[in-house]
Design an enzyme around this catalytic site. Structure first.
Site: not given
Ligand code: GLU
Length: 423
Positions: A112
């Protein structure tokens, strides 16, 4: 001597992640060495980003990218722009991505990113400079086989296009699969924009089925009207649910007869994204949303909103966690005692990363699927994951959350053991 009145200890969301992890590990009697390895993120990158603002001044922003695990595949997870972004939060969000990808059975680890900033106060040009500087600093950390970002809170397809372009310019190659959630014309996947919200509604439908509840007799309240909340609300409405209350950062809306979600989505598009002033519902305080009288509650904003202070007042029978980490562990225990079924974030909102996986696959193939194809595959993946988690919850007589952690930890440590620890 001055009296100590009160001490405010900041909440560590990562402590919450570890608490769930410890519980799951204890249930399956996980080897303590394995537990130690999966507890800490594998790599943390922090960058300082000096950006020239439109008025000529320079501001220095802080950016993060945490790769929690790359055991099952490249790091995968969104990038968040928000004033409250900090390392503890990004670490937590990265760990949840690891569990999410394992539960969905997609070949990624968890990562993240985030930048501490207030995008609502920045111009498009400032945001572009900030995004490109961040992407340039992370050019060696990211990559289709290393770590693949996606949108999250306050970032979108345009943000991904800037990251993709910056990465490609630095590498001197065309690598669209370095990010997902891109515009479709740049190699994005059809259906990606709506995938998280649609997935939330599919998970809620499966939970309702398991509990013997009929969706066309249910009401719902939704906290947050961004990409996740708005589409989850629309998708629930399409499945027969009456959406009776919705809130966003500015305020709340109530309509006992059901809010016309399509009309509200149209309205917010012309109202800087805000639901305030919508004529098809009565305005209410946004603070009422989590304890609103309804059958299904969808927290689709930020973490730690259902706490030990309000959990006992929740009236819904099902909570579908559209946001990451909306429920604290203490609140979770209260909800379980009160018979509320919580579909945990790492299952409920995994539709987004699942279609991100489809996007990565399509980019690498250079062959693109129809929206119908994408949606059918999303449905198939989510129903399978729901059933897997449900079966574990039966086996261990535990909540869906603990079952989801157990399943994820088993899948990650199984691969970890096979790969071995390189030293
Ligand atoms: N931000 C989204 C989540 O928390 C999507 C993450 C992604 O598609 O890699 O799942």
């Amino acid at each position: 001597m001055a009296k100590l009145k009160s001490i405010t200890i900041p909440v560590s969301t990562y402590e919450y992640v570890l608490r769930y992890l410890d519980k799951a590990a204890a249930k399956i009697k996980l080897d303590e060495n394995l537990l130690r390895i999966i507890k800490d993120p594998r790599k943390i990158t922090i960058v300082k980003l000096p950006i020239q603002m439109d008025d000529g001044s320079f501001q220095v922003f802080t950016g993060y990218r945490v790769q929690h695990s790359t055991v099952r595949g490249p790091g995968k997870g969104g990038i968040r722009y928000h004033p409250n972004v900090n390392l503890d939060e990004v670490k937590s969000l990265a760990a949840w991505m690891t569990w999410k990808c394992a539960i969905m059975g997609i070949p990624f680890g968890g990562a993240k990113g985030g930048i501490t900033c207030d995008p609502k106060k920045m111009s498009m040009n400032e945001l572009e400079r900030l995004t490109r500087r961040y992407a340039a600093d992370l050019a060696d950390v990211l990559g289709p086989e290393k770590d693949v970002p996606a949108p999250d809170v306050n970032t979108n397809a345009q943000t991904m296009a800037w990251i993709m372009d910056t990465y490609c310019m630095h590498r001197g190659e065309y690598s669209p699969s370095v990010v997902t959630g891109k515009p479709v014309v740049l190699g994005g996947s059809r259906g990606r924009h709506d995938a998280t919200g649609n997935g939330v509604a599919i998970a809620v439908r499966e939970a309702a089925k398991a509990l013997g509840m009929k969706l066309n007799e249910c009401t719902a309240a939704v906290q947050g009207f961004g990409n996740v909340g708005s589409i989850a609300a629309r998708s629930l409405m399409e499945k027969g649910v009456k959406v009776v209350a919705i809130s966003d950062v500015n305020g709340g809306l109530e309509n006992k007869k059901g809010i016309d979600v399509n009309a509200l989505i149209k309205y917010t598009a012309g109202n800087k994204g805000s639901i305030s002033g919508f004529s098809g519902a009565k305005e209410i305080s946004k603070n009422r949303i989590l304890t609103f009288k309804c059958d299904i509650l969808i927290p689709a904003a930020l973490e730690n909103v259902i706490t030990e202070k309000n959990a006992a007042k929740v009236k819904a029978k099902i909570i579908g966690e559209g946001a990451n980490g909306p429920t604290t562990p203490d609140a979770d225990a209260i909800l379980r005692k009160n018979g509320v079924t919580v579909i945990p974030d790492i299952l409920c909102n995994a539709g987004g990363v699942t279609v991100s996986y489809f996007e990565w696959v399509q980019d690498r193939l250079g062959y693109f699927w129809s929206e119908e194809d994408v949606n059918n595959r999303l449905e198939e993946h989510l129903v399978r994951a729901f059933n897997d988690v449900f079966a574990v919850s039966r086996e261990f007589k535990c909540s869906l959350r603990l079952a989801a952690y157990i399943l994820a930890v088993k899948r990650v440590t199984e691969v970890l053991l096979l790969r071995g620890v390189y030293a």
